[in-house]
Write a protein that holds these residues in place. Structure first.
Motif, PDB file in Angstrom:
ATOM      1  N   LEU A   3       7.519  -8.762 -23.223  1.00  0.00           N
ATOM      2  CA  LEU A   3       8.382  -7.935 -24.064  1.00  0.00           C
ATOM      3  C   LEU A   3       9.181  -8.811 -25.022  1.00  0.00           C
ATOM      4  N   ASN A   4       9.494  -8.278 -26.171  1.00  0.00           N
ATOM      5  CA  ASN A   4      10.222  -9.027 -27.197  1.00  0.00           C
ATOM      6  C   ASN A   4      11.733  -8.944 -26.937  1.00  0.00           C
ATOM      7  N   ASP A   5      12.104  -9.437 -25.749  1.00  0.00           N
ATOM      8  CA  ASP A   5      13.510  -9.426 -25.344  1.00  0.00           C
ATOM      9  C   ASP A   5      13.679 -10.514 -24.301  1.00  0.00           C
ATOM     10  N   ILE A   6      14.518 -11.514 -24.595  1.00  0.00           N
ATOM     11  CA  ILE A   6      14.654 -12.664 -23.710  1.00  0.00           C
ATOM     12  C   ILE A   6      15.171 -12.270 -22.331  1.00  0.00           C
ATOM     13  N   SER A   7      15.872 -11.133 -22.246  1.00  0.00           N
ATOM     14  CA  SER A   7      16.418 -10.710 -20.962  1.00  0.00           C
ATOM     15  C   SER A   7      15.503  -9.743 -20.213  1.00  0.00           C
ATOM     16  N   ALA A   8      14.368  -9.361 -20.840  1.00  0.00           N
ATOM     17  CA  ALA A   8      13.483  -8.369 -20.237  1.00  0.00           C
ATOM     18  C   ALA A   8      12.671  -8.975 -19.095  1.00  0.00           C
ATOM     19  N   VAL A   9      12.266  -8.113 -18.173  1.00  0.00           N
ATOM     20  CA  VAL A   9      11.395  -8.524 -17.071  1.00  0.00           C
ATOM     21  C   VAL A   9       9.950  -8.256 -17.484  1.00  0.00           C
ATOM     22  N   ASN A  10       9.137  -9.299 -17.500  1.00  0.00           N
ATOM     23  CA  ASN A  10       7.734  -9.219 -17.898  1.00  0.00           C
ATOM     24  C   ASN A  10       6.849  -9.154 -16.656  1.00  0.00           C
ATOM     25  N   SER A  11       5.583  -8.832 -16.858  1.00  0.00           N
ATOM     26  CA  SER A  11       4.656  -8.733 -15.724  1.00  0.00           C
ATOM     27  C   SER A  11       3.366  -9.484 -16.040  1.00  0.00           C
ATOM     28  N   ARG A  12       2.690  -9.912 -14.976  1.00  0.00           N
ATOM     29  CA  ARG A  12       1.419 -10.624 -15.148  1.00  0.00           C
ATOM     30  C   ARG A  12       0.551 -10.456 -13.906  1.00  0.00           C
ATOM     31  N   THR A  13      -0.743 -10.540 -14.140  1.00  0.00           N
ATOM     32  CA  THR A  13      -1.725 -10.509 -13.057  1.00  0.00           C
ATOM     33  C   THR A  13      -2.546 -11.787 -13.118  1.00  0.00           C
ATOM     34  N   THR A  14      -2.597 -12.523 -12.019  1.00  0.00           N
ATOM     35  CA  THR A  14      -3.325 -13.784 -11.943  1.00  0.00           C
ATOM     36  C   THR A  14      -4.459 -13.652 -10.938  1.00  0.00           C
ATOM     37  N   VAL A  15      -5.681 -13.891 -11.398  1.00  0.00           N
ATOM     38  CA  VAL A  15      -6.862 -13.850 -10.541  1.00  0.00           C
ATOM     39  C   VAL A  15      -7.429 -15.268 -10.458  1.00  0.00           C
ATOM     40  N   SER A  16      -7.439 -15.822  -9.263  1.00  0.00           N
ATOM     41  CA  SER A  16      -7.948 -17.176  -9.035  1.00  0.00           C
ATOM     42  C   SER A  16      -9.231 -17.087  -8.217  1.00  0.00           C
ATOM     43  N   THR A  17     -10.313 -17.654  -8.773  1.00  0.00           N
ATOM     44  CA  THR A  17     -11.617 -17.583  -8.113  1.00  0.00           C
ATOM     45  C   THR A  17     -12.097 -18.994  -7.792  1.00  0.00           C
ATOM     46  N   SER A  18     -12.164 -19.320  -6.506  1.00  0.00           N
ATOM     47  CA  SER A  18     -12.718 -20.597  -6.068  1.00  0.00           C
ATOM     48  C   SER A  18     -14.162 -20.387  -5.644  1.00  0.00           C
ATOM     49  N   ALA A  19     -14.989 -21.395  -5.872  1.00  0.00           N
ATOM     50  CA  ALA A  19     -16.421 -21.290  -5.572  1.00  0.00           C
ATOM     51  C   ALA A  19     -16.865 -22.462  -4.714  1.00  0.00           C
ATOM     52  N   SER A  20     -17.864 -22.218  -3.897  1.00  0.00           N
ATOM     53  CA  SER A  20     -18.462 -23.289  -3.092  1.00  0.00           C
ATOM     54  C   SER A  20     -19.886 -22.899  -2.752  1.00  0.00           C
ATOM     55  N   GLY A  21     -20.783 -23.858  -2.902  1.00  0.00           N
ATOM     56  CA  GLY A  21     -22.173 -23.575  -2.585  1.00  0.00           C
ATOM     57  C   GLY A  21     -23.078 -24.692  -3.047  1.00  0.00           C
ATOM     58  N   PHE A  22     -24.318 -24.651  -2.605  1.00  0.00           N
ATOM     59  CA  PHE A  22     -25.281 -25.701  -2.919  1.00  0.00           C
ATOM     60  C   PHE A  22     -26.155 -25.293  -4.102  1.00  0.00           C
ATOM     61  N   LEU A  23     -26.428 -26.265  -4.961  1.00  0.00           N
ATOM     62  CA  LEU A  23     -27.316 -26.088  -6.101  1.00  0.00           C
ATOM     63  C   LEU A  23     -28.486 -27.061  -5.966  1.00  0.00           C
ATOM     64  N   VAL A  24     -29.668 -26.624  -6.327  1.00  0.00           N
ATOM     65  CA  VAL A  24     -30.855 -27.475  -6.272  1.00  0.00           C
ATOM     66  C   VAL A  24     -31.506 -27.514  -7.653  1.00  0.00           C
ATOM     67  N   LYS A  25     -31.751 -28.712  -8.148  1.00  0.00           N
ATOM     68  CA  LYS A  25     -32.456 -28.900  -9.413  1.00  0.00           C
ATOM     69  C   LYS A  25     -33.666 -29.787  -9.150  1.00  0.00           C
TER      70      LYS A  25
END
Length: 432
Positions: free
Chosen positions: A192-214
């Protein structure tokens, strides 16, 4: 030389243990999709030649893209790389510059026998880094002025081990087994365009693990003792990689410097198990090699990104096509009077029809590469001249995307530095 080798090895493993190879960095908004922006599985010598790799067979450099090339090792190779870049992002009305740098990779390659070689190391697989909506432009709804911000950061890396073996005269096969790991965090904020306003956010963190073969193969046609052609192929099959996803919705305020100060957490859902499916990938190509003078070649890529899915949800990614062209010229590797004649001069070109199609626009990529191989020492082994150590420099100048249909055009300049050391580790000596 042995003291220097030990010092380089200690430094390299120190970097690995301190996790500084976890991710490369980028500022591309197109790294917001899928697993992020894919990082070419090549080192500075190949990058200077347009990333050609399928038929590249250079005993003094590690070609991790095609593990069949490991059978050409004569000495032990150590390769340590760093990367820096400038990205310019343009829309129809604005421009923005971003700078990035990172440690890139560490790899070790060594002969096991006259027909077998191996390699291991840690390399980046993909990266994600973007900021959208950081400008001071707010939208107005009634009396509320707000803006949406998107932030992405992180990436995936892999530790790998591979073996190459000459199964018949001039025919080699190889395989790399890698373990993928890392984390990509994507945050959506309403400010919000107000220094005193309360803002909101959503954070999605995706960790990966696995084997790859080339896997890969190379066949060399010897035209004469000085001239040879190598036909190569490498690829990978469709692969499922496990993921763990954490989602947090919280509220925050901004201090006078514009930094977020958390207030409270509204929603927290951690440890959600899932997966993504990486597609089948194929590359075929060739190189012509005039020994110690000229290398020239081409690669053709086909990647079936229409197979990609995440948590069972199929995306609208398109299949990816690409062509890579490159060459290296060395005026006189044996020159005593002129250092410049012993330098490797490299040139390359890439074009990709990427898997992204946004707003009915293909997000294609094209770049030009230049490179140098600067010898630091030479040694004779087995009756042949080998580079004891070399500083490899590659510059990549390219474009991605378009300003049409409200999209972003990206112009980038990347600098890659790779230090290569060749020594006689694991080579049986005739005399003590």
């Amino acid at each position: 030389m042995r003291k220097f080798t030990r010092l380089l090895t200690i430094i390299s493993f120190t970097f690995i243990s301190s996790n500084v190879f976890a991710q490369a960095t980028t500022s591309s908004p197109y790294s917001a999709y899928g697993v992020g922006g894919l990082v070419p599985q090549t080192f500075a010598p190949s990058k200077g030649m347009g990333n050609i790799a399928s038929g590249l067979r250079m005993p003094e450099n590690i070609n991790i893209s095609n593990p069949a090339s490991y059978s050409s090792f004569v000495l032990t190779n150590i390769d340590l790389g760093v990367h820096g870049g400038l990205d310019q992002l343009s829309t129809s009305s604005t421009k923005e510059n971003n700078y990035n740098y990172s440690l890139d990779h560490f790899a070790l390659g060594f002969p096991i026998s006259s027909k077998m070689g191996a390699s291991l190391g840690i390399i980046p697989f993909s990266n994600s880094g973007y900021q959208v909506g950081k400008s001071d432009v707010f939208q107005q709804i009634d009396t509320v002025a707000y803006k949406n911000e998107l932030l992405g950061e992180g990436g995936y890396s892999q530790v790998y081990f591979g073996v190459g073996y000459e199964i018949a005269k001039n025919l080699s096969i190889g395989v790399n087994v890698g373990y993928l790991f890392g984390d990509i965090k994507r945050t959506t904020s309403t400010v919000l365009n107000d220094i005193s306003a309360v803002n909101s956010r959503t954070t999605v963190s995706t960790s990966a693990s696995g084997f790859l073969v080339k896997y890969g193969a190379q066949y060399t046609i010897v035209q004469s003792p000085e001239k040879r052609w190598t036909i190569g192929y490498f690829g990978s099959m469709k692969t499922k990689v496990k993921t763990t996803q954490n989602t947090v919705f919280d509220r925050y305020i901004l201090n006078s410097a514009g930094d977020p100060i958390p207030m409270d957490t509204v929603y927290n859902n951690s440890g959600v198990k899932g997966h993504f499916v990486l597609p089948t990938m194929h590359t075929v190509g060739f190189t012509f090699n005039r020994v110690n003078k000229l290398i020239a070649g081409a690669d053709f890529d086909y990647q079936q990104w229409s197979q990609f899915s995440q948590d069972g949800q199929v995306t609208d990614f398109k299949n990816m096509y690409g062509v890579r062209l490159g060459a290296q010229y060395t005026p006189d590797i044996y020159s005593v009077s002129s250092y410049l004649k012993r330098v490797d001069y490299r040139l390359g070109f890439n074009y990709y029809k990427s898997y992204l199609n946004l707003n009915n626009q293909n997000i294609n990529e094209m770049d030009l590469t230049l490179g140098l191989g600067l010898p630091l020492s030479n040694q004779f082994f087995g009756g042949l001249l080998h580079t004891g150590s070399k500083l490899n420099v590659a510059i990549q100048l390219g474009t991605r995307g378009t300003t049409s249909s409200g999209l972003v055009k990206e112009r980038y300049a990347n600098l890659y530095l790779g230090f290569t050391l060749n020594d006689r580790w694991f080579v049986k000596r005739k005399f003590d």
